[in-house]
Each structure stands twice: as structure tokens, then as C-alpha cells.
Design a protein around this motif. Structure first.
Motif, PDB file in Angstrom:
ATOM      1  N   VAL A   1      45.814  63.964  17.612  1.00 27.76           N
ATOM      2  CA  VAL A   1      46.715  63.507  16.556  1.00 27.76           C
ATOM      3  C   VAL A   1      47.548  62.345  17.082  1.00 27.76           C
ATOM      4  N   ARG A   2      47.710  61.342  16.254  1.00 22.81           N
ATOM      5  CA  ARG A   2      48.560  60.203  16.606  1.00 22.81           C
ATOM      6  C   ARG A   2      49.793  60.218  15.710  1.00 22.81           C
ATOM      7  N   ARG A   3      50.938  60.264  16.351  1.00 26.21           N
ATOM      8  CA  ARG A   3      52.210  60.189  15.616  1.00 26.21           C
ATOM      9  C   ARG A   3      52.813  58.820  15.869  1.00 26.21           C
ATOM     10  N   GLY A   4      52.933  58.029  14.815  1.00 26.71           N
ATOM     11  CA  GLY A   4      53.433  56.682  14.959  1.00 26.71           C
ATOM     12  C   GLY A   4      54.912  56.648  15.283  1.00 26.71           C
ATOM     13  N   ALA A   5      55.382  55.504  15.738  1.00 28.24           N
ATOM     14  CA  ALA A   5      56.798  55.347  16.045  1.00 28.24           C
ATOM     15  C   ALA A   5      57.656  55.519  14.806  1.00 28.24           C
ATOM     16  N   ASP A   6      57.055  55.338  13.617  1.00 26.31           N
ATOM     17  CA  ASP A   6      57.783  55.520  12.363  1.00 26.31           C
ATOM     18  C   ASP A   6      57.675  56.944  11.834  1.00 26.31           C
ATOM     19  N   GLY A   7      57.029  57.838  12.613  1.00 23.41           N
ATOM     20  CA  GLY A   7      56.895  59.225  12.203  1.00 23.41           C
ATOM     21  C   GLY A   7      55.650  59.526  11.401  1.00 23.41           C
ATOM     22  N   ARG A   8      54.877  58.516  11.044  1.00 21.49           N
ATOM     23  CA  ARG A   8      53.659  58.756  10.279  1.00 21.49           C
ATOM     24  C   ARG A   8      52.616  59.442  11.164  1.00 21.49           C
ATOM     25  N   VAL A   9      51.831  60.311  10.540  1.00 21.94           N
ATOM     26  CA  VAL A   9      50.887  61.145  11.280  1.00 21.94           C
ATOM     27  C   VAL A   9      49.461  60.808  10.879  1.00 21.94           C
ATOM     28  N   GLU A  10      48.587  60.684  11.885  1.00 19.05           N
ATOM     29  CA  GLU A  10      47.162  60.434  11.649  1.00 19.05           C
ATOM     30  C   GLU A  10      46.358  61.431  12.484  1.00 19.05           C
ATOM     31  N   VAL A  11      45.545  62.223  11.818  1.00 20.12           N
ATOM     32  CA  VAL A  11      44.672  63.169  12.515  1.00 20.12           C
ATOM     33  C   VAL A  11      43.380  62.434  12.868  1.00 20.12           C
ATOM     34  N   LEU A  12      43.187  62.161  14.145  1.00 20.04           N
ATOM     35  CA  LEU A  12      41.996  61.430  14.581  1.00 20.04           C
ATOM     36  C   LEU A  12      40.786  62.343  14.679  1.00 20.04           C
ATOM     37  N   SER A  13      41.018  63.616  14.946  1.00 21.81           N
ATOM     38  CA  SER A  13      39.916  64.586  14.988  1.00 21.81           C
ATOM     39  C   SER A  13      40.497  65.981  14.901  1.00 21.81           C
ATOM     40  N   SER A  14      39.713  66.903  14.370  1.00 22.66           N
ATOM     41  CA  SER A  14      40.106  68.313  14.316  1.00 22.66           C
ATOM     42  C   SER A  14      38.850  69.161  14.338  1.00 22.66           C
ATOM     43  N   ILE A  15      38.624  69.824  15.469  1.00 21.18           N
ATOM     44  CA  ILE A  15      37.442  70.657  15.657  1.00 21.18           C
ATOM     45  C   ILE A  15      37.893  72.119  15.745  1.00 21.18           C
ATOM     46  N   VAL A  16      37.273  72.972  14.926  1.00 26.70           N
ATOM     47  CA  VAL A  16      37.606  74.398  14.936  1.00 26.70           C
ATOM     48  C   VAL A  16      36.318  75.197  15.118  1.00 26.70           C
ATOM     49  N   GLY A  17      36.233  75.903  16.232  1.00 30.92           N
ATOM     50  CA  GLY A  17      35.097  76.788  16.489  1.00 30.92           C
ATOM     51  C   GLY A  17      35.479  78.209  16.126  1.00 30.92           C
ATOM     52  N   THR A  18      34.753  78.819  15.193  1.00 31.06           N
ATOM     53  CA  THR A  18      35.075  80.172  14.743  1.00 31.06           C
ATOM     54  C   THR A  18      34.266  81.211  15.517  1.00 31.06           C
ATOM     55  N   GLN A  19      34.697  82.458  15.404  1.00 31.93           N
ATOM     56  CA  GLN A  19      34.038  83.575  16.069  1.00 31.93           C
ATOM     57  C   GLN A  19      33.650  84.662  15.060  1.00 31.93           C
ATOM     58  N   PHE A  20      33.409  84.266  13.820  1.00 32.40           N
ATOM     59  CA  PHE A  20      33.136  85.252  12.779  1.00 32.40           C
ATOM     60  C   PHE A  20      31.970  86.169  13.145  1.00 32.40           C
ATOM     61  N   GLU A  21      30.901  85.592  13.661  1.00 37.58           N
ATOM     62  CA  GLU A  21      29.718  86.393  13.955  1.00 37.58           C
ATOM     63  C   GLU A  21      29.983  87.429  15.043  1.00 37.58           C
TER      64      GLU A  21
END
Length: 372
Positions: free
Chosen positions: A31-51
Motif C-alpha cells: 500500500v502506498r500512502r501519499g504525503a497528502d494522505g491519499r491511499v493506493e493499494v498496489l497489490s492485495s493477495i489473500v490465500g485462504t485455507q477453506f479446504e
């Protein structure tokens, strides 16, 4: 590492690797948080364990911890590749340090420490609940202060959030969390794991008026929650059901009962909050996995309209456990000049408002109760 200014921010802001392993999701995000407080999610990976957990109808802590160990490095590598940056572009590492299943928490925290040590980066040991508290800021510019309903499988709290690390508890569950009630009742109905989404789907074909379920703590005027009685009553009814329509009706009744209790307690909290905050600060945020439930959202939206509060919730992808919220919480702490030493410990319990938890615990000693 890029040198920080006195405010904690570089001219271009902060780029943070976040790690989340508190339950059964192995997650990493940049995640990149700008100096002005704006937020940009550059990537988000979620590995689940449902099985892995499905045969047991719920999360098995030992299985969860081993699964985190097996994939944490590959999930983090995926997040870095998806962000299109190398480790030399990071300004810090944020990892969940609790509360949660401590075996899993230790995996993500240890990995975060390793990255911080190897790359000479600051480490932020993040409270998982604070991650949920800031998660709405991943999709919108939600200013502090705000009233927060944190509602998930392990947590159910109403909090006044004044800023980074400034939370005041207004109410908490005295036994089970709403998400746990959803999951356990879903199991009683024979629904697959994870139970909450399955129960919501079944409830669409049901009539909530067919079953009258107990209402908890009616004689009290505080903002605390209780779902154990509802869970027990619904399980007893479910054991005697014989048709799919009856199961759908019970699912609808359960969903209505949970949404009603959440909205009633939120209404009380809003009245308390409004007494100390002008109209321009009357903002409401709901976060946590249960925030993805449509009936719950609709009930809370009506309460906001009735009380003159704005309504915000994270994008659905960030309602359940994820690392983007951990990265953002870490970025906000680093921006305020807050970081942690490499001896930060994993904590199975870690209330956001520790003063309230110590002075007015939700559970007496020797009793099972809420996880935070």
C-alpha cells in the motif's frame, strides 16, 4: 531505506508491505500512502485455507499455523510482483501482532521481522483491530474522528476512533461475536464452511417472521452485545427442522435478529457520540467480515439516516481479513513517527482500548468469552 522527514513522510509518501496471518487467511499487500494522505493499494493477495478447515466445520488453530508457514513467503512474493516493485522501494513493513490465533500471528510477525532486519526497514507491529478500524479508508477519504462498529467472527465492538492509536470503547460483546454466531448457527443448519455467507444466501428464500428468537440484554441501556442465547436457541430449533423451507426461514430469522441487535446498540452509541461531537463529525464506519452482510448493512444504513450520520464501509474485498488494512495501519503509524523494535511480541489478546478493558472487563476470570 528512504530517509523519513520529521513528519514521518517522504515527499512521495510511504510504501508499506503489510502481512496478515491472525486466523485462516495468509495475506500480503503493498500500500502506498501519499504525503497528502491519499491511499493506493498496489497489490492485495489473500490465500485462504477453506479446504483445510472444511472437514472440521471451523478453523483448527494448529492446521492454520502450519498452513501459514507453508505459504507466507510465496504470498509475500506474489504481492511484491503484483505491485511491480522490489524490496528496495519499501519504506517499512507492517505485520499483525495480535489479537488472533497466536500460532498464526507468530508466522506473519516473524516474517515481517525478517524482512525488516534484512532490508533495514522500520517494523510496525499492528493491532489487527486497528487494521479493521482504518479499512474503510482504503476505499474513501474517511476523516477522523468517527464512530466504528467492528463486527467479525471474533470481535464485536463499538468504538470512538479519534485518530491513530486513539480509540475509546463504548460497547463490546460479553460472550460471542456476531460473526461467530453466524458461523455456528450455519453449522447447525448443515451449511458448509464458511457459514456466514452460506447462511445469508439461504436466508434470501426465508421468512424471518416464522421464528421468534430471544433478544439479549433488554433490561440494560448500555452498548454491549450478547449472542450466546441466540446461538443456543437457533441450534435447538435447527435440530428439529425437516424441510429446506424451514431451514431458510430460520436463517432469515437469525439474520434479522443479529442485524436488529447490531443496529439497536449502534443507535445507542450514536446518541452518546452525538452528545460530544458536532454534526460535521458524525461519521459512522462499519468494518469486519460481517460488514459484508447485506441485511446488516441495510439496517445500519437506516440507523445512520435516522441519527444524521454519514455511512462508510470498506469495499467488500477489504471487509474480511486482508493485509491492505494492516499495511495502511502501519503507514499511518509510521507517518506519525511510530514504529516497533524487533522484539515485538505476538499477542493472542490485544484490546484497542486497553484502559477500558482493564477497568471494565467484558468477562470475569475463569469464564470463556470474547476474544478481545
Amino acid at each position: 531505506m528512504t530517509a523519513l522527514t520529521k513528519s514521518g513522510l517522504t515527499k512521495s509518501g510511504l510504501t508499506i508491505l503489510g502481512l496478515e496471518t491472525s486466523c485462516d487467511e495468509t495475506a500480503a499487500s503493498v500500500v502506498r500512502r501519499g504525503a497528502d494522505g491519499r491511499v493506493e493499494v498496489l497489490s492485495s493477495i489473500v490465500g485462504t485455507q477453506f479446504e483445510q478447515h472444511a472437514p472440521f466445520g471451523g478453523v483448527v488453530p494448529e492446521i492454520a499455523a502450519r498452513a501459514h508457514v507453508e505459504v507466507i513467503d510465496s504470498v509475500a512474493a506474489q504481492a511484491m510482483r503484483a505491485a511491480g516493485i522490489g524490496y528496495d522501494a519499501l519504506d517499512g513493513v507492517a505485520a499483525t501482532a495480535g489479537p488472533g490465533l497466536v500460532g498464526g500471528v507468530m508466522v506473519g510477525l516473524a516474517f515481517g521481522k525478517a524482512v525488516a532486519l534484512a532490508r533495514d526497514l522500520p517494523l510496525v507491529a499492528v493491532n489487527h483491530l486497528e487494521g479493521h478500524a482504518v479499512s474503510a479508508r482504503l476505499g474513501a477519504e474517511v476523516a477522523y474522528p468517527f464512530l466504528l462498529l467492528l463486527v467479525s467472527g471474533g470481535h464485536c465492538q463499538l468504538l470512538e476512533v479519534g485518530g491513530v492509536g486513539a480509540c475509546k470503547r463504548l460497547g463490546t460483546t460479553i460472550d460471542d461475536a456476531a460473526g461467530e454466531a453466524f458461523d455456528k448457527i450455519a453449522k447447525s443448519l448443515g451449511l458448509p464452511y464458511p457459514g456466514g455467507p452460506a447462511l445469508e444466501k439461504l436466508a434470501q428464500a426465508g421468512d424471518a417472521s416464522k421464528y421468534e428468537l430471544p433478544r439479549a440484554l433488554l433490561g440494560r441501556k448500555d452498548c454491549d452485545f450478547s449472542f450466546s442465547g441466540l446461538k443456543t436457541a437457533a441450534a435447538r430449533i435447527a435440530a428439529a427442522l425437516t424441510t429446506d423451507q424451514e431451514r431458510a426461514d430460520l436463517a432469515a430469522a437469525v439474520q434479522f435478529a443479529i442485524a436488529r441487535q447490531l443496529s439497536e446498540r449502534t443507535d445507542r452509541a450514536m446518541k452518546l457520540y452525538a452528545a460530544d461531537h458536532p454534526a460535521g463529525e458524525r461519521r459512522f464506519v462499519v468494518a469486519g467480515g460481517v460488514a459484508a452482510n447485506g441485511a446488516v448493512r441495510a439496517a445500519l444504513l437506516k440507523v445512520c439516516q435516522d441519527n444524521g450520520f454519514t455511512f462508510d464501509a470498506p469495499p467488500l474485498a477489504y471487509c474480511t481479513d486482508n493485509a491492505a488494512m494492516i499495511a495502511l495501519a502501519g503507514a499511518e503509524r509510521l507517518a506519525a513517527g511510530i514504529s516497533d523494535d524487533l522484539d515485538a511480541v505476538a499477542r493472542p489478546r490485544w484490546p484497542l482500548d486497553e484502559a477500558a478493558a482493564l477497568s471494565n472487563p467484558s468477562n470475569s476470570f475463569g469464564r470463556k468469552g470474547a476474544k478481545a
